[in-house]
Design a protein around this motif. Sequence first.
Motif, PDB file in Angstrom:
ATOM      1  N   HIS A 165       0.845  -1.192   0.000  1.00 56.34           N
ATOM      2  CA  HIS A 165       0.000   0.000   0.000  1.00 56.34           C
ATOM      3  C   HIS A 165       0.881   1.243   0.000  1.00 56.34           C
ATOM      4  O   HIS A 165       1.878   1.290   0.720  1.00 56.34           O
ATOM      5  N   ALA A 166       0.470   2.239  -0.748  1.00 56.91           N
ATOM      6  CA  ALA A 166       1.011   3.578  -0.520  1.00 56.91           C
ATOM      7  C   ALA A 166       0.210   4.148   0.650  1.00 56.91           C
ATOM      8  O   ALA A 166      -1.006   3.973   0.720  1.00 56.91           O
ATOM      9  N   VAL A 167       0.900   4.804   1.573  1.00 57.92           N
ATOM     10  CA  VAL A 167       0.232   5.274   2.800  1.00 57.92           C
ATOM     11  C   VAL A 167       0.080   6.793   2.715  1.00 57.92           C
ATOM     12  O   VAL A 167       1.051   7.534   2.883  1.00 57.92           O
ATOM     13  N   GLU A 186       6.674  -1.841   8.085  1.00 62.43           N
ATOM     14  CA  GLU A 186       6.033  -3.057   7.577  1.00 62.43           C
ATOM     15  C   GLU A 186       4.531  -3.075   7.839  1.00 62.43           C
ATOM     16  O   GLU A 186       3.733  -3.382   6.955  1.00 62.43           O
ATOM     17  N   GLN A 187       4.140  -2.727   9.063  1.00 62.18           N
ATOM     18  CA  GLN A 187       2.702  -2.767   9.396  1.00 62.18           C
ATOM     19  C   GLN A 187       1.911  -1.735   8.607  1.00 62.18           C
ATOM     20  O   GLN A 187       0.791  -1.991   8.155  1.00 62.18           O
ATOM     21  N   GLU A 188       2.510  -0.568   8.454  1.00 62.03           N
ATOM     22  CA  GLU A 188       1.837   0.507   7.716  1.00 62.03           C
ATOM     23  C   GLU A 188       1.662   0.105   6.249  1.00 62.03           C
ATOM     24  O   GLU A 188       0.621   0.360   5.637  1.00 62.03           O
ATOM     25  N   ASP A 189       2.705  -0.529   5.710  1.00 61.01           N
ATOM     26  CA  ASP A 189       2.642  -1.008   4.319  1.00 61.01           C
ATOM     27  C   ASP A 189       1.544  -2.068   4.170  1.00 61.01           C
ATOM     28  O   ASP A 189       0.823  -2.108   3.176  1.00 61.01           O
ATOM     29  N   GLN A 191      -1.192  -2.398   6.144  1.00 57.10           N
ATOM     30  CA  GLN A 191      -2.537  -1.917   6.456  1.00 57.10           C
ATOM     31  C   GLN A 191      -2.939  -0.650   5.695  1.00 57.10           C
ATOM     32  O   GLN A 191      -4.115  -0.300   5.646  1.00 57.10           O
ATOM     33  N   GLY A 192      -1.954   0.069   5.181  1.00 62.00           N
ATOM     34  CA  GLY A 192      -2.264   1.278   4.408  1.00 62.00           C
ATOM     35  C   GLY A 192      -2.523   2.502   5.261  1.00 62.00           C
ATOM     36  O   GLY A 192      -3.028   3.512   4.753  1.00 62.00           O
ATOM     37  N   HIS A 193      -2.189   2.428   6.555  1.00 62.60           N
ATOM     38  CA  HIS A 193      -2.384   3.586   7.440  1.00 62.60           C
ATOM     39  C   HIS A 193      -1.067   3.908   8.167  1.00 62.60           C
ATOM     40  O   HIS A 193      -0.266   3.007   8.411  1.00 62.60           O
ATOM     41  N   PRO A 194      -0.874   5.173   8.518  1.00 65.98           N
ATOM     42  CA  PRO A 194       0.395   5.552   9.134  1.00 65.98           C
ATOM     43  C   PRO A 194       0.445   5.203  10.621  1.00 65.98           C
ATOM     44  O   PRO A 194      -0.582   5.213  11.309  1.00 65.98           O
ATOM     45  N   PHE A 195       1.617   4.908  11.085  1.00 66.70           N
ATOM     46  CA  PHE A 195       1.860   4.686  12.527  1.00 66.70           C
ATOM     47  C   PHE A 195       0.814   3.748  13.150  1.00 66.70           C
ATOM     48  O   PHE A 195       0.054   4.145  14.023  1.00 66.70           O
ATOM     49  N   VAL A 196       0.791   2.524  12.642  1.00 64.29           N
ATOM     50  CA  VAL A 196      -0.124   1.532  13.209  1.00 64.29           C
ATOM     51  C   VAL A 196       0.623   0.393  13.900  1.00 64.29           C
ATOM     52  O   VAL A 196       0.007  -0.498  14.466  1.00 64.29           O
ATOM     53  N   GLY A 197       1.951   0.433  13.870  1.00 68.47           N
ATOM     54  CA  GLY A 197       2.725  -0.592  14.566  1.00 68.47           C
ATOM     55  C   GLY A 197       3.030  -0.153  16.000  1.00 68.47           C
ATOM     56  O   GLY A 197       2.298   0.655  16.588  1.00 68.47           O
ATOM     57  N   ARG A 198       4.112  -0.670  16.553  1.00 72.13           N
ATOM     58  CA  ARG A 198       4.469  -0.324  17.952  1.00 72.13           C
ATOM     59  C   ARG A 198       4.756   1.169  18.092  1.00 72.13           C
ATOM     60  O   ARG A 198       4.372   1.794  19.070  1.00 72.13           O
ATOM     61  N   CYS A 226       5.626   5.518   0.502  1.00 70.52           N
ATOM     62  CA  CYS A 226       5.775   4.069   0.288  1.00 70.52           C
ATOM     63  C   CYS A 226       6.946   3.556   1.117  1.00 70.52           C
ATOM     64  O   CYS A 226       7.944   4.257   1.301  1.00 70.52           O
ATOM     65  N   ARG A 227       6.832   2.315   1.549  1.00 70.12           N
ATOM     66  CA  ARG A 227       7.863   1.762   2.430  1.00 70.12           C
ATOM     67  C   ARG A 227       9.166   1.493   1.654  1.00 70.12           C
ATOM     68  O   ARG A 227       9.163   0.750   0.671  1.00 70.12           O
ATOM     69  N   PRO A 228      10.275   2.043   2.144  1.00 71.22           N
ATOM     70  CA  PRO A 228      11.560   1.660   1.538  1.00 71.22           C
ATOM     71  C   PRO A 228      11.893   0.225   1.938  1.00 71.22           C
ATOM     72  O   PRO A 228      11.635  -0.174   3.078  1.00 71.22           O
ATOM     73  N   PRO A 229      12.462  -0.559   1.037  1.00 71.48           N
ATOM     74  CA  PRO A 229      12.731  -1.959   1.351  1.00 71.48           C
ATOM     75  C   PRO A 229      13.596  -2.094   2.605  1.00 71.48           C
ATOM     76  O   PRO A 229      14.587  -1.373   2.764  1.00 71.48           O
ATOM     77  N   GLY A 230      13.178  -2.978   3.483  1.00 73.69           N
ATOM     78  CA  GLY A 230      13.942  -3.193   4.716  1.00 73.69           C
ATOM     79  C   GLY A 230      13.991  -1.977   5.618  1.00 73.69           C
ATOM     80  O   GLY A 230      14.865  -1.870   6.476  1.00 73.69           O
ATOM     81  N   ASN A 231      13.104  -1.041   5.410  1.00 76.34           N
ATOM     82  CA  ASN A 231      13.070   0.212   6.194  1.00 76.34           C
ATOM     83  C   ASN A 231      14.366   1.015   6.077  1.00 76.34           C
ATOM     84  O   ASN A 231      14.747   1.737   6.991  1.00 76.34           O
ATOM     85  N   ARG A 232      15.035   0.899   4.939  1.00 75.91           N
ATOM     86  CA  ARG A 232      16.249   1.712   4.755  1.00 75.91           C
ATOM     87  C   ARG A 232      15.875   3.186   4.668  1.00 75.91           C
ATOM     88  O   ARG A 232      14.704   3.535   4.485  1.00 75.91           O
ATOM     89  N   ASN A 233      16.896   4.051   4.798  1.00 76.31           N
ATOM     90  CA  ASN A 233      16.640   5.484   4.661  1.00 76.31           C
ATOM     91  C   ASN A 233      16.187   5.794   3.240  1.00 76.31           C
ATOM     92  O   ASN A 233      16.738   5.244   2.279  1.00 76.31           O
ATOM     93  N   PRO A 234      15.211   6.682   3.090  1.00 78.44           N
ATOM     94  CA  PRO A 234      14.805   7.077   1.738  1.00 78.44           C
ATOM     95  C   PRO A 234      15.956   7.763   0.999  1.00 78.44           C
ATOM     96  O   PRO A 234      16.780   8.449   1.609  1.00 78.44           O
TER      97      PRO A 234
END
Length: 326
Positions: A165-167, A186-189, A191-198, A226-234
């Motif tokens: 998902h693009a968030v 990962e969770q945001e990607d 579910q499609g919503h921001p800040f939904v993980g821990r 959009c989530r960068p792979p592995g949560n790397r810096n954009p």
Amino acid sequence: MTLPTAVPKPAAPRVNPLQRIWLREIGMERLWMRPAPAAARPAVVPQVPVSKAVLEAPGLAPAVLSPNAAPAPVTSAAPEQVSGDAVAPQLVVPTERATGRPGIPASILTRTGPPPRPVAKAAAEETAEAPRISVADAAKNATLDELREQVVACTACGLCQGRRHAVFGQGATPTRWLVVGEAPGEQEDRQGHPFVGRSGQLLDAMLAAVGMSRDTDVFITNVIKCRPPGNRNPKPEEIASCSPYLMRQIALLKPERILVLGRFAAQTLLGTDATIGSLRGRVHQLKTDEGAQIPVIVSYHPAYLLRSPSEKARAWQDLKLASRMV
Ligand code: URA
């Protein structure tokens, strides 16, 4: 001495009704008489972000701010225009052998049997491209709903390839605080919503501590959608591609203030490479392209606070600083 003679313009192609039927049956009519490209939903390419602060963000070399020049629009002509003095359509059909009619394969003009199978249809569809406009141009006059649709469909950088998902963002409109994080995890990607993980749970708790909620007061989004792979810096080009969306969100939501979480978001929004330690604890001003000034408060990213709980006391100071200015 021979004077150069003007090269005659090739005669506009003529197609008789039988040829037209054959062209249609073998799927080549659209190649021969290409219709005007649909303007409904243009593809987007990255161009220049709109904010001065973002333009001056660290690492954003001018070259990466317009990595893809928009290609020239495809010349098109309506089917009715193929004969006489009308503008010739863009020809993409190869000539099989000289026929006196440019572009029409001789095998079509001389064929007497049944129409061949439509082998060229896929190629025809591939070549009929929609016009491409920049993210900045597309976002410029968009409503919030239109902007959301643009973000969801965005293919302006490589991050679109790995996303679920693009968030776009989520929260209250009208918006008192705009909270800006870095990028979906990962969770945001999922579910499609921001800040939904821990991190999101901690953020909600922090906001609740100052009487704020994403349901009623706060809109939450990220610099990168959009989530960068592995949560790397954009990467700088990803920031450049995505920045017009954030700037348009700010222009549309008109928040009373912006709470920026973490070094990356703070440096991007404020156009600085200063450390987060030096940016927090004071109120910055973001000048928008519309001439507004929006107070910006910088704080630690909740993910950092989860790793370094002793810093929560400072984050609490930041929230109080943001709240005092109401
Ligand atoms: N971290 C962020 O910066 N943004 C999110 O949406 C989630 C985690």
